[in-house]
Structures are given as C-alpha cells and as structure tokens.
Write an enzyme that holds these catalytic residues in place. Structure first.
Site, PDB file in Angstrom:
ATOM      1  N   GLU A 177      -3.625   8.074  -4.133  1.00  0.00           N
ATOM      2  CA  GLU A 177      -3.493   6.465  -3.545  1.00  0.00           C
ATOM      3  C   GLU A 177      -2.969   4.991  -4.172  1.00  0.00           C
ATOM      4  OE1 GLU A 177      -6.163   4.653   0.208  1.00  0.00           O
ATOM      5  OE2 GLU A 177      -7.168   4.074  -1.907  1.00  0.00           O
TER       6      GLU A 177
ATOM      7  N   TYR B 201       0.634  -1.265   0.015  1.00  0.00           N
ATOM      8  CA  TYR B 201       0.187  -0.136   0.107  1.00  0.00           C
ATOM      9  C   TYR B 201       0.837   0.859   0.028  1.00  0.00           C
ATOM     10  CZ  TYR B 201      -2.934   4.145   1.461  1.00  0.00           C
ATOM     11  OH  TYR B 201      -3.562   4.406   1.634  1.00  0.00           O
TER      12      TYR B 201
END
Length: 386
Positions: free
Chosen positions: A195, A108
C-alpha cells in the site's frame, strides 16, 4: 508479517518505486544530524506497525535541526495510541527522518489479494492520505480496481486506464512504470498487501511514495530470509512469537478465558460458544493435529503466561491427535505451573477413555465436560465466581 515504513521503502526502491530521501534515527541527536544534512524542511515520522500515526502525534513537519531534535525527543519512548494499536498503544523506538516535499496532490494506491477473484487486485483512489476503508464506506464510487491476470501480469493498458481515471494524464508514463514496479515487488517478495498512501504528485509533476506499508505472507518466509531478518519483535506480542516458534497458531484477544483447541474451525466455534454463554475468550490457540505431549505442555505455558486469564477451557477432538497425549500434556503443564485458575477439559475421539483416566488420576482440580456447550457453561460459571 508486518515491516516498518522505512523497511518497506527500502524494499521497493530496487524495483524502481520512487521514494523520498530519508534515514532512520534512533536518538534525538541522530534526528538533528540527519535534518542538518538534508537541509530545509524535513518530516519526523514515528515507526510503529500501525496506521493513523499522524492523528496520534507521530508525524511532525519541522523546519530546522533544532525543531527536528525537539520533535524526536518528544516521540521517542512515547506510546502512540491509534485506531489500529488498541488502547495499549505502541512504544516508539525509532524514527524516519525524510525530506519535505512540495505536494500538489495526494492519491491512494495499493495491491491486495482479492479472495473473491483469487487474484491480486490493484486498488486506487483520488482520495489519498486517509484510510481506504473510510473512502469505501463514504464514497465507494471513488474506488478504482484492476484485476491482475497471473498468466500475463499487470498490463500497460491497465496502468494507463488507472492513470487517466486518477487525473494523471501527464504522468501516465511514470505512473505505469511505478505501478508495474510495485506489481513486481508484490510478486517477488510474496506480499499479501502493498500500500502506498499517499502516493503524491509534487508541484513539479513528480510521483513519489510518501508512505508505504507492506505485509508479507508468513508461509513464504522460509524462502525469504532477507525479509524475515526485518522482523521487529518489539512490535509483536511475545506470546504470539513464542507460539510461532513452536508451530502453534496463537492470537491474543481481550477476554479472560484461555482456550486450547485443535483445529481452527473448532477453535472459532469454541470462542463463539464461550461468548454465547456470557464469557470472553482470551486467545485463539490451535495446537494442530500432530502435537506432541511436550508441544502441548509448552502451549499451555504460553496460554497461562497471559495474566488476564482467569480460567482455561481445553476442547479437543481426537482424530489424528490422541486424547491421551493432550491429557498428559495438560497434566504436566498444570503441575509444573501450579495452576490455580479453574480448568475445564472436554475430550472426544481417539483414546478418549485413556485421556479421561489420566485427568481423573492426576489428583488435580480438573473439571471434565462431555460436550462443547457443557464445557463452555462450566468455565464461564467458574470464572464468574472468582
């Protein structure tokens, strides 16, 4: 402002963020043609402004053009319901067809404005491919952060520190280049969120942004026409879009009591008191301090266009805004729309007596209130009687 995954990737590519090969398809036939050109395994991904698409059936790995066409036909026109869409879901109108990748690891990586520090912060984790909120709840020690100093930007040693913490010692160089490219994109495109989830490491050691989500600061759109052109109105509430064109702050909620207030703080207090009295607000609507009679009338129309609204509470404190202007706007809108739902109006401040007189002389079924608590009790009681 939200943009689609394929748009986010197109935005990131010029800055040097590596992304998989892919193209957009609007029909099942187009999906099959793209899959045929790419050859081998491809991924069919629904394009909606919401996360959790995979769990809802919006991401399919297929091995042939025929399978791609079948998967695309099943997705297009389908309403995907995820944890971010709410029960109403979102209709799939376009697809992203991407090359399949031999994935070794999923990580991530994201950047967000941290209001606690007043700075952009990099967030990373070895737990990629799942919601970062879930990771923060379940294993907060796996959340890594680096704060970016606006005077010097994201420094190479910060990128290397994250790379080693993520187990990317062999990819420290490419990771540093990718992260600094993401930081440049974040700053230059006025992002509020960027993101990459997941950031994948392929079996041959490459780093690619397998998914990308970007949110743009609405307040910067006046200088970003190329970003505003990416806006997909099919993904937005029409009432919220109409309100934005008028310069109004409007957010749809799940209740049945429409609220029209001036000032964000007063609007939130009004919603809280409605709930305290046993009601549920249908919206947040702030007409601002300098609204004209015409603007108030249009705001009222937007509010009443919500079929769930069974009653309306107007709560105005006249400082810069004059109560007589609000009153005339409410009266004009109520007459034009032939309002049949209960309407409670509480006015205080500048020209309050003139405003109350306009309401009283209108001949309309408008219930006056002296305090915010009195107004909330009256509208909740009136709605519950219907």
């Amino acid at each position: 402002m939200n943009i689609h995954e394929h748009q986010a990737k197109e935005l990131l590519k010029p800055f040097g963020v590596p992304v998989p090969k892919g193209r957009v398809a609007n029909t099942a036939a187009e999906a099959a043609a793209i899959a045929r050109e790419m050859g081998g395994t491809v991924v069919v991904k629904a394009q909606i402004h919401a996360g959790g698409r995979g769990k809802a059936g919006g991401v399919k790995v297929v091995k042939s053009p025929e399978e791609a066409e079948k998967a695309a036909a099943a997705m297009l026109g389908k309403t995907l319901v995820t944890h971010q869409t709410g029960p109403q879901g979102r209709e799939v109108k376009r697809l992203l067809i991407e090359e399949g990748l031999p994935i070794a690891r999923e990580l991530y990586l994201g950047m967000v404005l941290d209001r606690a520090t007043g700075r952009v912060t990099v967030i990373a984790s070895t737990e990629g491919g799942v919601e970062i909120e879930e990771v923060a709840r379940r294993a907060p020690e796996k959340i890594l952060k680096e704060v970016i100093d606006p005077a010097v930007g994201l420094l190479p040693f910060q990128c290397r520190r994250l790379a080693y913490a993520l187990g990317l010692s062999k990819q420290a160089g490419p990771f540093t280049a990718l992260l600094q490219a993401l930081a440049r994109a974040f700053a230059e495109k006025d992002c509020s969120l960027a993101e990459i989830n997941p950031l994948v490491v392929t079996q041959d050691g490459r780093l690619l942004a397998l998914d990308a989500k970007i949110n743009i600061d609405n307040n910067a759109l006046f200088r970003r026409p190329e970003i505003e052109a990416l806006r997909d109105l099919n993904e937005e509430d029409p009432k919220e879009y109409d309100a934005s064109k008028l310069g109004l702050s409007y957010i749809s909620l799940d209740g049945n009591i429409g609220c029209m207030v001036n000032g964000a703080g007063l609007a939130m207090a009004t919603m809280d008191i409605i709930k305290l009295c046993g009601g549920e607000p249908a919206n947040f609507l702030d007409v601002g301090g300098g609204a004209t009679k015409e603007r108030v009338t249009e705001a009222f129309k937007i509010l009443l266009s919500d079929k769930r609204v069974k009653g309306v509470l107007v709560n105005i404190f006249g400082g810069i805004m004059r109560c007589d202007v609000i009153a005339q706007g409410v009266v004009d809108a109520a007459r034009e729309l032939a309002v049949t739902v209960p309407l409670v109006v509480r006015l205080q401040g500048t020209n309050v007596e003139q405003g109350r007189k306009i309401l009283a002389d209108s001949g309309l079924a408008i219930t006056p209130a002296d305090t915010i608590g009195d107004a909330a009790e009256k509208i909740v009681k009136a709605v519950n009687k219907r």
